[in-house]
Design an enzyme around this catalytic site. Structure first.
Site, mmCIF file in Angstrom:
data_model
loop_
_atom_site.group_PDB
_atom_site.id
_atom_site.type_symbol
_atom_site.label_atom_id
_atom_site.label_comp_id
_atom_site.label_asym_id
_atom_site.label_seq_id
_atom_site.Cartn_x
_atom_site.Cartn_y
_atom_site.Cartn_z
ATOM 1 N N HIS A 1 0.532 -1.395 0.281
ATOM 2 C CA HIS A 1 -0.025 0.513 -0.102
ATOM 3 C C HIS A 1 0.820 1.195 0.095
ATOM 4 O O HIS A 1 -0.210 2.726 -0.133
ATOM 5 C CB HIS A 1 -1.044 0.095 1.387
ATOM 6 C CG HIS A 1 -2.240 -1.161 1.730
ATOM 7 N ND1 HIS A 1 -3.373 -0.783 0.365
ATOM 8 C CD2 HIS A 1 -1.884 -2.425 1.726
ATOM 9 C CE1 HIS A 1 -4.077 -1.938 1.211
ATOM 10 N NE2 HIS A 1 -3.148 -2.632 1.123
ATOM 11 N N ASP B 1 3.334 9.623 -1.565
ATOM 12 C CA ASP B 1 2.427 8.325 -1.518
ATOM 13 C C ASP B 1 2.115 7.106 -2.300
ATOM 14 O O ASP B 1 2.457 7.776 -3.523
ATOM 15 C CB ASP B 1 1.427 9.699 -1.419
ATOM 16 C CG ASP B 1 0.088 8.840 -0.004
ATOM 17 O OD1 ASP B 1 0.243 8.277 0.350
ATOM 18 O OD2 ASP B 1 -0.592 9.741 0.139
#
Length: 470
Positions: free
Chosen positions: A157, A367
């Site tokens: 993730h 991110d």
């Protein structure tokens, strides 16, 4: 279909599937586990004086969960240490914040082995196993050592770091080698996958090979890889926007804005989110556009996290100071330029807040994906949508090209983008929103989930696969 076992550091299956505070990922995985009579395994969040490998089985709103407690030393070394002080900053290119302590690595290996010890007895021969995130990279290896031959998939993730930074990690090769005990490795974006492939193909001594269809060969094994961009539960988020609480929150925000344009940022407290750069860019905007003073305000919602990690205490102090500086410098008796809140809001409340914002400001320095960008788009009024400003270093930027993409390290770019967004005509706002909303729908979290599971299920055999003969 085979039973699905989801494994993550913390089990986030909601106790109430209709709860507005439940995250979209938790809802999507919970739905799959109900459909396939599955199991969600992970740490309970509690500690125990002595490790016990027997998992506690319970039902959460129709989802079977299996929880284990950890010893305090495990939490300190595995979770607070290696996961959050070593891997998290490294994977976000903050080597200056990475703590390379041998005890952290030993705790990480020990705790993953304990997870495998507790999980292995629960696995049935035909189960599909889906392991999530950097906390549990060695878990497939530890399950294989216990004779588990099932198909095992892994999804990261976070971003994957560039090779030149990854090699600063002691025993980096051993960490990467353990990933080759999975059958499928999933990444959010092609960039993160290509960085992983570059390590395998370029790191001296590995002799890795890039095979067709994104398969990789190294360490005497092969593994399938793929790009699976995660999304949000679009219909559920639109429903939350239109719920009674969502509408009430929108009305409250619209009233509190007092005819000012609201800029919104929503991020948990983390140095990877570019919060300081965001405030500095907003301050630059107030310097550049004095005529906008009193006409706009920034609402920054920042729930606290990882308070026991020094780096997070430091950034909280700096943000408190910076928000106070901006308000003290530019504020007036009837106007506060920054509203800075350290609290958590329900999904339906956030939807109302997003809808009321003329600009969504998303500025991570690095991110994996960033779902706030997608939530902001999904919450907009189609007849009068706001504008998304998005860091080019978020994984979402690879898909969401109709956002105003910026370099968050440049306060001038943030300032210019704010000026452009606030002045953007309605027709352009609509065109951009429609294109972004199509992206959000095309990467719905349920589609992401089903694509990964289907790909894992289609792999011919589980277990470590030998290198094909040439």
């Amino acid at each position: 279909m085979s039973r699905l076992i989801v494994v993550s550091n913390r089990v986030s299956a909601p106790t109430d599937p209709s709860a507005g505070s439940a995250g979209g990922l938790a809802m999507a995985l919970s739905a799959a586990l109900r459909k396939y009579d599955g199991l969600w395994f992970g740490w309970s969040g509690n500690t125990t004086p002595v490790w016990k490998p027997e998992a506690q089985i319970e039902d959460r709103a129709g989802v079977t969960v299996a929880l284990v407690d950890l010893e305090p030393q495990d939490v300190d070394e595995y979770y607070n240490g290696y996961a959050n002080k070593t891997l998290w900053p490294l994977f976000h290119h903050r080597v200056d914040l990475s703590a390379y302590e041998r005890s952290f690595g030993e705790g990480y290996e020990r705790t993953n082995d304990r997870f495998a010890e507790a999980l292995a007895p629960l696995i049935q021969p035909d189960d599909l196993i889906w392991i999530h995130d950097y906390h549990m990279i060695p878990l497939a290896r530890d399950l294989r050592r216990r004779g588990i031959k099932n198909r095992i998939g892994f999804f990261l993730h976070t971003p994957w770091p560039v090779r030149q930074l990854l090699v600063t990690l002691p025993y980096h090769r051993r960490l990467v080698e353990s990933l080759f005990d999975f059958d499928l490795l999933g990444f959010h974006t092609r960039e993160w996958l290509d960085l992983f492939r570059d390590y395998v193909a370029s790191e001296p001594g590995i002799h890795g090979r890039l095979l067709p269809n994104d398969a990789l060969m190294a360490f005497g094994k092969t593994v399938q890889t793929g790009v699976f961009p995660i999304g949000i539960d679009v219909d559920a988020f639109v429903e939350a926007r239109n719920s009674a609480l969502g509408i009430r929150t929108y009305d409250r925000m619209a009233a509190s804005a007092a005819f000012r344009s609201m800029i919104v940022g929503v991020d948990r407290l983390d140095y990877s989110k570019g919060l300081e750069q965001r405030l500095l860019g907003y301050e630059q905007f107030l310097k550049d556009k004095p005529e906008q003073r009193g006409k706009v305000f920034l609402l920054q919602v920042t729930p606290l996290s990882r308070d026991d990690v020094d780096a997070y205490q430091d950034i909280r102090s700096r943000l408190d100071s910076l928000a106070g500086h901006v308000n003290g410098t530019y504020g007036d008796v009837d106007w506060q330029p920054v509203r800075y809140l350290n609290r958590t809001y329900r999904r339906d409340q956030l939807a109302g807040i997003y809808r009321a914002a003329r600009v969504g400001l998303v500025t991570p320095l690095r991110d994996g994906m960033n779902l706030v960008a997608k939530e902001y788009v999904a919450a907009q009024d189609p007849e009068d949508p706001g504008v998304l400003i998005l860091s080019r270093f978020a994984g979402a930027a690879e898909e969401m090209t109709e956002a105003l993409l910026i370099n968050p390290f440049s306060r001038e770019e943030i300032s210019d983008a704010l000026s452009r967004a606030l002045a953007m005509p309605l027709a352009e706002r609509k065109d951009r929103w429609q294109a972004l909303m199509q992206v959000v729908r095309d990467s719905d979290v349920a589609l992401w989930r089903d694509m990964f599971v289907a790909t894992l299920q289609a792999i011919p055999t589980g277990g470590a696969k030998p290198v094909p003969e040439v």
